[in-house]
Design a protein around this motif. Sequence first.
Motif, PDB file in Angstrom:
ATOM      1  N   GLY A  66       0.950  -1.029  -0.341  1.00  0.00           N
ATOM      2  CA  GLY A  66      -0.104   0.280   0.242  1.00  0.00           C
ATOM      3  C   GLY A  66       0.750   0.993   0.164  1.00  0.00           C
ATOM      4  O   GLY A  66       0.177   2.065  -0.649  1.00  0.00           O
ATOM      5  N   VAL A  67       2.033   1.116   0.310  1.00  0.00           N
ATOM      6  CA  VAL A  67       2.485   2.222   0.897  1.00  0.00           C
ATOM      7  C   VAL A  67       4.079   1.843  -0.835  1.00  0.00           C
ATOM      8  O   VAL A  67       3.776   3.027  -1.864  1.00  0.00           O
ATOM      9  CB  VAL A  67       3.420   2.861   1.723  1.00  0.00           C
ATOM     10  CG1 VAL A  67       4.263   3.724   2.271  1.00  0.00           C
ATOM     11  CG2 VAL A  67       2.165   2.473   3.013  1.00  0.00           C
ATOM     12  N   ALA A 123       9.900   7.134   0.784  1.00  0.00           N
ATOM     13  CA  ALA A 123       9.899   5.880   1.003  1.00  0.00           C
ATOM     14  C   ALA A 123       8.825   6.253   2.444  1.00  0.00           C
ATOM     15  O   ALA A 123      10.062   6.136   3.472  1.00  0.00           O
ATOM     16  CB  ALA A 123      11.304   5.101   1.048  1.00  0.00           C
ATOM     17  N   SER A 124       7.819   6.517   2.569  1.00  0.00           N
ATOM     18  CA  SER A 124       7.768   6.903   4.338  1.00  0.00           C
ATOM     19  C   SER A 124       8.294   7.296   4.807  1.00  0.00           C
ATOM     20  O   SER A 124       9.029   6.727   5.987  1.00  0.00           O
ATOM     21  CB  SER A 124       7.476   5.114   4.583  1.00  0.00           C
ATOM     22  OG  SER A 124       8.326   4.109   4.396  1.00  0.00           O
ATOM     23  N   ALA A 214       0.193   4.046   7.674  1.00  0.00           N
ATOM     24  CA  ALA A 214       0.026   4.196   6.050  1.00  0.00           C
ATOM     25  C   ALA A 214       0.311   2.434   5.925  1.00  0.00           C
ATOM     26  O   ALA A 214      -0.329   2.135   5.529  1.00  0.00           O
ATOM     27  CB  ALA A 214       0.695   4.815   5.641  1.00  0.00           C
ATOM     28  N   ILE A 215       1.482   2.246   6.837  1.00  0.00           N
ATOM     29  CA  ILE A 215       1.933   0.661   6.556  1.00  0.00           C
ATOM     30  C   ILE A 215       0.303  -0.444   6.907  1.00  0.00           C
ATOM     31  O   ILE A 215       0.306  -1.543   5.886  1.00  0.00           O
ATOM     32  CB  ILE A 215       3.043   0.706   7.073  1.00  0.00           C
ATOM     33  CG1 ILE A 215       4.416   1.466   6.957  1.00  0.00           C
ATOM     34  CG2 ILE A 215       3.203  -0.583   7.369  1.00  0.00           C
ATOM     35  CD1 ILE A 215       4.890   1.555   8.045  1.00  0.00           C
ATOM     36  N   ASP A 273      -6.537   4.533  -4.942  1.00  0.00           N
ATOM     37  CA  ASP A 273      -5.935   2.964  -5.712  1.00  0.00           C
ATOM     38  C   ASP A 273      -4.859   2.839  -4.838  1.00  0.00           C
ATOM     39  O   ASP A 273      -4.848   1.910  -5.134  1.00  0.00           O
ATOM     40  CB  ASP A 273      -4.970   4.004  -6.814  1.00  0.00           C
ATOM     41  CG  ASP A 273      -5.893   4.605  -7.778  1.00  0.00           C
ATOM     42  OD1 ASP A 273      -7.594   4.192  -7.812  1.00  0.00           O
ATOM     43  OD2 ASP A 273      -5.789   5.353  -8.947  1.00  0.00           O
ATOM     44  N   THR A 274      -4.931   3.344  -4.112  1.00  0.00           N
ATOM     45  CA  THR A 274      -3.549   2.701  -2.607  1.00  0.00           C
ATOM     46  C   THR A 274      -3.824   2.288  -1.703  1.00  0.00           C
ATOM     47  O   THR A 274      -5.142   0.796  -1.003  1.00  0.00           O
ATOM     48  CB  THR A 274      -2.181   3.120  -3.226  1.00  0.00           C
ATOM     49  OG1 THR A 274      -2.541   4.903  -2.687  1.00  0.00           O
ATOM     50  CG2 THR A 274      -1.490   3.246  -4.241  1.00  0.00           C
ATOM     51  N   LEU A 275      -4.195   3.021  -0.660  1.00  0.00           N
ATOM     52  CA  LEU A 275      -4.858   3.078   0.730  1.00  0.00           C
ATOM     53  C   LEU A 275      -5.444   2.828   1.216  1.00  0.00           C
ATOM     54  O   LEU A 275      -6.214   2.090   1.812  1.00  0.00           O
ATOM     55  CB  LEU A 275      -3.594   4.179   1.426  1.00  0.00           C
ATOM     56  CG  LEU A 275      -2.378   3.878   1.708  1.00  0.00           C
ATOM     57  CD1 LEU A 275      -1.387   4.774   2.613  1.00  0.00           C
ATOM     58  CD2 LEU A 275      -1.651   3.123   2.437  1.00  0.00           C
ATOM     59  N   GLY A 276      -5.688   3.659   0.175  1.00  0.00           N
ATOM     60  CA  GLY A 276      -7.686   3.809  -0.400  1.00  0.00           C
ATOM     61  C   GLY A 276      -8.454   2.216   0.032  1.00  0.00           C
ATOM     62  O   GLY A 276      -9.905   2.240   0.199  1.00  0.00           O
TER      63      GLY A 276
END
Length: 292
Positions: A66-67, A123-124, A214-215, A273-276
């Motif tokens: 996701g990240v 990168a986070s 987020a992770i 498109d990712t974390l959502g």
Amino acid sequence: MTTSAAALVLALSLTACGGDDDDDNASQDNTPSGGASASASAVSGTLGRLQGADKLVVGVKFDQPGVGEKDPATGKLSGFDIEIAKIIAKALGIDSGDIEFKETVSANREPFIKARTVDLVIASYSITEERRKVVSQAGPYYETGQQLLVRSDDSSINGPDDLTGKKVCSVSGSTSIKTVEEKYGAAPAPFATYTECVQQLVNKSVDAVTTDGAILLGYAAKQPDKVKVVGDPFSQERYGIGFAFGDTQMCEFLIDTLQAAFDDGSWAQAFADTLGKSGVSAPPVPQLDDKC
């Protein structure tokens, strides 16, 4: 012309009128985006080197669903950080297919920037005053904090105050696991990786997993029927874009580009498109720092 594109043109114009600086010399010695044209040497800093470049080199994580994650079977990269990199590349006039993603780990992000192994690190990469003493960081483009991942059918844990006596997993030696143990009375259950922690959670060997939200959202997006993120963040992490120390023009360009992405909806689409995919809505856009 987009706001970010206009910012690029303005920045390059201003740079072309400027004097020499250390970045000019360094960029000629070790240029990650090796295709930068000869004319680019007339402008300074990362922004100047990328003028006419045939690629953008971005340091990202390969192991954070996701990240920033690399599919071992296909080699395809996905995640919110990957989408942010594409937004920056587009504003630079570089096709997303011409981004070279180079794996970074937490320990080599500053060395990679300083050695110009990469143009940018996405990168986070939490913004901290200590890091800003050795590299520049633009943002934040995302704000997160320590949260909790629990099984989807568990209604007993809704925040850190529910952790007393609960077995909570995080990576060995992390500040996250110390926090839940020392502040909230959790029983620590350290493992080597977050993936192992999530597997222990699914197998019911532990009651929760904790690290940056987020992770955790990335893991929830992969198994929404098995795990979920609960509660509000109980720390603050502000993810920024890392680049060469003191590069003011790149700083201004990145801030303008991120603001444009907030305004035109591309940032929200990247999140969706990712974390959502974990089922949560895009959070409010963060307030950008006015300096790097």
